[in-house]
Structures are given as C-alpha cells and as structure tokens.
Scaffold this active site. Structure first.
Site, PDB file in Angstrom:
ATOM      1  N   GLU A  22     -30.644 -14.239  54.702  1.00 25.56           N
ATOM      2  CA  GLU A  22     -31.739 -15.190  54.734  1.00 25.56           C
ATOM      3  C   GLU A  22     -32.095 -15.549  56.162  1.00 25.56           C
ATOM      4  OE1 GLU A  22     -30.594 -18.021  51.342  1.00 25.56           O
ATOM      5  OE2 GLU A  22     -31.482 -19.245  52.904  1.00 25.56           O
TER       6      GLU A  22
ATOM      7  N   CYS B 297     -34.518 -19.119  62.532  1.00 32.55           N
ATOM      8  CA  CYS B 297     -33.084 -19.311  62.322  1.00 32.55           C
ATOM      9  C   CYS B 297     -32.553 -18.056  61.637  1.00 32.55           C
ATOM     10  CB  CYS B 297     -32.855 -20.537  61.439  1.00 32.55           C
ATOM     11  SG  CYS B 297     -31.136 -20.771  60.964  1.00 32.55           S
TER      12      CYS B 297
ATOM     13  N   CYS C 219     -19.501 -15.757  54.923  1.00 29.23           N
ATOM     14  CA  CYS C 219     -18.764 -16.398  56.024  1.00 29.23           C
ATOM     15  C   CYS C 219     -17.341 -16.648  55.583  1.00 29.23           C
ATOM     16  CB  CYS C 219     -19.446 -17.729  56.381  1.00 29.23           C
ATOM     17  SG  CYS C 219     -18.707 -18.557  57.802  1.00 29.23           S
TER      18      CYS C 219
ATOM     19  N   CYS D 257     -15.826 -23.981  55.740  1.00 25.76           N
ATOM     20  CA  CYS D 257     -16.177 -25.405  55.879  1.00 25.76           C
ATOM     21  C   CYS D 257     -16.466 -25.968  54.490  1.00 25.76           C
ATOM     22  CB  CYS D 257     -17.398 -25.584  56.791  1.00 25.76           C
ATOM     23  SG  CYS D 257     -17.078 -25.040  58.471  1.00 25.76           S
TER      24      CYS D 257
ATOM     25  N   CYS E 243     -20.134 -26.549  53.127  1.00 30.54           N
ATOM     26  CA  CYS E 243     -21.126 -25.501  53.370  1.00 30.54           C
ATOM     27  C   CYS E 243     -21.203 -24.496  52.228  1.00 30.54           C
ATOM     28  CB  CYS E 243     -20.800 -24.781  54.673  1.00 30.54           C
ATOM     29  SG  CYS E 243     -22.003 -23.501  55.085  1.00 30.54           S
TER      30      CYS E 243
ATOM     31  N   CYS F 111     -29.834 -23.525  54.047  1.00 30.49           N
ATOM     32  CA  CYS F 111     -29.135 -22.247  54.255  1.00 30.49           C
ATOM     33  C   CYS F 111     -28.453 -21.738  53.005  1.00 30.49           C
ATOM     34  CB  CYS F 111     -28.013 -22.364  55.271  1.00 30.49           C
ATOM     35  SG  CYS F 111     -28.335 -23.375  56.654  1.00 30.49           S
TER      36      CYS F 111
HETATM   37  N1  SAH Z   1     -20.951 -21.002  61.632  1.00 35.38           N
HETATM   38  C1  SAH Z   1     -21.812 -21.681  62.555  1.00 35.38           C
HETATM   39  C2  SAH Z   1     -23.290 -21.531  62.253  1.00 35.38           C
HETATM   40  C3  SAH Z   1     -23.766 -21.612  60.831  1.00 35.38           C
HETATM   41  S1  SAH Z   1     -23.783 -23.196  60.047  1.00 35.38           S
HETATM   42  C4  SAH Z   1     -21.420 -23.137  62.659  1.00 35.38           C
HETATM   43  O1  SAH Z   1     -20.497 -23.554  61.974  1.00 35.38           O
HETATM   44  O2  SAH Z   1     -21.997 -23.839  63.488  1.00 35.38           O
HETATM   45  C5  SAH Z   1     -25.102 -24.088  60.794  1.00 35.38           C
HETATM   46  C6  SAH Z   1     -24.913 -25.594  60.778  1.00 35.38           C
HETATM   47  O3  SAH Z   1     -25.158 -26.140  59.461  1.00 35.38           O
HETATM   48  C7  SAH Z   1     -23.509 -26.026  61.164  1.00 35.38           C
HETATM   49  O4  SAH Z   1     -23.550 -27.148  61.995  1.00 35.38           O
HETATM   50  C8  SAH Z   1     -22.938 -26.382  59.806  1.00 35.38           C
HETATM   51  O5  SAH Z   1     -21.807 -27.198  59.941  1.00 35.38           O
HETATM   52  C9  SAH Z   1     -24.122 -27.029  59.136  1.00 35.38           C
HETATM   53  N2  SAH Z   1     -24.014 -27.163  57.698  1.00 35.38           N
HETATM   54  C10 SAH Z   1     -23.514 -26.299  56.821  1.00 35.38           C
HETATM   55  N3  SAH Z   1     -23.559 -26.795  55.574  1.00 35.38           N
HETATM   56  C11 SAH Z   1     -24.126 -28.008  55.663  1.00 35.38           C
HETATM   57  C12 SAH Z   1     -24.456 -29.023  54.720  1.00 35.38           C
HETATM   58  N4  SAH Z   1     -24.200 -28.875  53.430  1.00 35.38           N
HETATM   59  N5  SAH Z   1     -25.034 -30.150  55.185  1.00 35.38           N
HETATM   60  C13 SAH Z   1     -25.297 -30.290  56.497  1.00 35.38           C
HETATM   61  N6  SAH Z   1     -25.005 -29.385  57.429  1.00 35.38           N
HETATM   62  C14 SAH Z   1     -24.416 -28.257  57.023  1.00 35.38           C
END
Ligand code: SAH
Length: 351
Positions: free
Chosen positions: A90, A103, A110, A114, A117, A331
């Site tokens: 995406e 973006c 991944c 996290c 996420c 995302c």
């Molecule tokens: N792996 C990298 C880049 C991809 S995530 C990273 O961790 O930075 C891009 C951003 O979106 C990161 O700051 C991540 O923590 C945030 N993110 C992911 N899921 C989210 C959610 N459910 N709500 C808010 N931010 C989120």
C-alpha cells in the site's frame, strides 16, 4: 541485481558487458528514472536488438494497481499495488500546500510486533527491493500526473530492517539524474533499531529521521513495542544523540497517545527530558484503535493538556492531522481488506 535498482555507474558496467556504448546507460537510466517508462517497448531511442537482450536478461519490475481510493475530504489517495510475485503493498498520496507527499511501504508485512499496529499482525513476508520502493512513487506520479516533492517511509515495514535496500533507494530517489527529490524532503521512520541508527548517522545524509518513541520509560515502551526489550531507552537516546551530532539534523519523535497508558502529565514531563537535549520535534498521534487490541485514543482534553505541557517546557510539538478519514486511510487497511483471511483494521496513516 534488478536493473532498476542499479546506480548509473553500475548500469554503465552492465551495458558495457552487453557490448553497448556507454551513452546507452545514461539513456536507459533516463527512461527508467526520469521518464518513468514502464517497459522496454517505450524506450524508442534504444536499438531494438539491445532492448530485446535487456528484456531477456533484466525483466523490469513493475507494479500493478489493484485498487485506489480517493478521499472526498482532502483528496488523499490510497493505492494498493501488486508486486511481480503477487504480494500486495500500500502507498498513500497526500496533497499539502507545500507539495505532494507519498508514504511508501518498505517491506511486505513487518516483524517488529508493535502492539497497536495493524501492519505487523500477520508477520513479515519479505523485504522490498530498491526498485519496488521507487516504483510506488513512479506509479503514483504517472497516475496523478503530478510531481511528488516529499517522500515518507512510514507505510508497512521497518525501513532500517531493510537497510541496504533503503539506502540504495534513497540514493536513487535523490539522484540528480532521476526524480532528484531533495534529501531534506525524505523522512524515514524507525521503531528504533540502535545499530542501524548509528550506521545511518555515519552516512551523513540530509534526510529526516523519525523515531517511533511512544513511551518515555522502558517499562511502558516494552508494553507497547517488543523492540524495547532489545535496547533500553538510554542506549536508544545515545544513538539519537549520535545521529544529531553526525548529521546536524533534528530528529522527530513520534508519540502515539494511548488512553490510560502513556498520556499523563507525568509522561509529558518524562518525554520532555528525552526530547530536550536532542532538540527533537515531537509529533503527537492520537492512536488509531485496532480491533485485535483494546487500546483506545486519549480524550481531546487529555491530548491538549499533554501538548500544552510539552509547549510550556519549550518543546516543539505538533498533533498529527489525520488525512483521508473517509477512505481506508490508515496503514495496512486497504491491503488487509484484499487479503481474504485478514479483516479490516485501522493503523496510523497520517502526516
Ligand atoms: N516501522 C516504522 C515505520 C512504519 S509505522 C516505525 O515504526 O516507525 C509508521 C508510524 O505509524 C509509526 O510511528 C508507528 O508507530 C505508527 N503507528 C502504527 N500503528 C499505529 C496506530 N494504530 N495508531 C497510531 N500510530 C500508529
């Protein structure tokens, strides 16, 4: 190596191996990276026999657009692309006053895990090639007919877990013979892989490095991000200091506010202590709740109070504006809808 991931120098060597004149390499590079040709057939100033050889030896990577959604609110467009092997990625196109921003994803899936996420729920499939990262921008430029001025590597995947391909991608993207996007207009977001942050510092690029911090104590960070078990905050902050020292570039700390987890005034105070010595900019993100977890957004007043505290402490802070609210703007969501066994989720698409 795939031909679209080669530097002009490498291309010259490859072209010489085919017994062609060196200027053919520049022509080929121009077709791929400036004219954004999708196939060799378009490269009409190259001899037909040479094109045929290239087609056999170096099949061109190309993305197939599988879906596109456009926001009626702010014009944000979300693209779903199929890679040559059928995997889906995406990318998002956002229009801002200062230009168009894309973006991109850096991996299929991944492995960072996290907790909040959606991109990580089904694990990691593979790394994207430099050309596959470029192709997301090239395809969107062709589809919109507009120049892209900013690129953020903030889609699915951990870019520093795909380090070599990421670096090659940045060099090609910012190369004067290609789209020539300024390094200052490129942002890479990482969950905090300490050795790679140090390695990136040594490259002395002018890009912006964003750190997904999300908590100001080891204990809280470990609750949200498994990567925090590998490196403690003090090691992580030392790496960030090194990055700032080596590049002179202020970092951005991303901080997803999760209701009842990391959103108290005490948290803001601890966050100040981390950001201040680095002159880091803080980007607050109201967390986007996903169905698999019961994390919730902090209330409006809580978010404002958190922001005010940071401002009073002299920290440069913004609240991230959500784009494309009316489409599957977040995302991983569009991709997940197209993979039958995966349900729809919201991740965090934002500025
Ligand atoms: N792996 C990298 C880049 C991809 S995530 C990273 O961790 O930075 C891009 C951003 O979106 C990161 O700051 C991540 O923590 C945030 N993110 C992911 N899921 C989210 C959610 N459910 N709500 C808010 N931010 C989120």
């Amino acid at each position: 190596m795939d031909i679209k991931s080669m530097t002009l120098e490498e291309l010259k060597t490859a072209v010489a191996e085919e017994g062609e004149k060196p200027f053919r390499a520049a022509q080929l590079y121009d077709w791929m990276h400036r004219k954004l040709a999708e196939d060799y057939g378009q490269m009409t100033n190259l001899p037909a026999a040479f094109r045929k050889k290239l087609m056999e030896k170096y099949p061109l990577t190309a993305l197939k657009q599988v879906d596109m959604q456009q926001s009626g609110i702010d014009g944000t467009r979300k693209f779903l692309f199929a890679l040559s092997d059928g995997n889906l990625v995406e990318s998002v196109w956002m229009k801002y006053r200062h230009g168009n921003s894309v973006c991109i994803s850096s991996q299929v899936g991944c492995k960072m895990g996290c907790r909040f996420c959606a991109s990580t729920l089904d694990g990691w499939e593979r790394n994207l090639l430099p050309s596959e990262m470029l192709d997301q921008i090239y395809s969107i430029t062709r589809a919109t007919g507009e120049r892209v001025s900013n690129v953020v590597v903030m889609g699915t995947g951990e870019p520093l877990d795909n380090y070599d391909n990421l670096l090659r991608f940045i060099r090609l993207l910012t190369d004067e013979n290609g789209l020539h996007i300024s390094q200052r207009n490129v942002t890479v977001s990482t969950c905090g892989l300490v050795p790679q942050i140090r390695r990136l510092a040594d490259e002395h690029l002018a890009i912006t490095l964003a750190l997904s911090l999300h908590a100001a104590t080891d204990e809280k960070r470990r609750e949200l991000m498994p990567v925090a078990f590998s490196w403690q905050l003090d090691e992580l902050m030392e790496a960030c200091a090194y990055y700032f020292e080596q590049t002179g570039r202020r970092m951005t700390f991303e901080y997803a506010l999760v209701g009842g987890v990391n959103d108290t005034i005490e948290d803001a105070q601890k966050l100040t202590a981390l950001a201040k010595p680095l002159s880091a900019h803080i980007n607050l993100i109201p967390v986007n709740p996903i169905k698999e977890r019961d994390y919730r957004q902090s209330g409006r007043s809580q978010i404002e109070a958190f922001k005010n505290k940071l401002e009073k402490n002299g920290i440069n802070v913004t609240i991230r504006r959500e784009m494309g609210r009316d489409i599957d703007g977040a995302c991983g969501q569009l991709r997940r809808r197209h993979i039958p066994h995966i349900s729809e989720e919201r991740c965090g698409l934002t500025e």
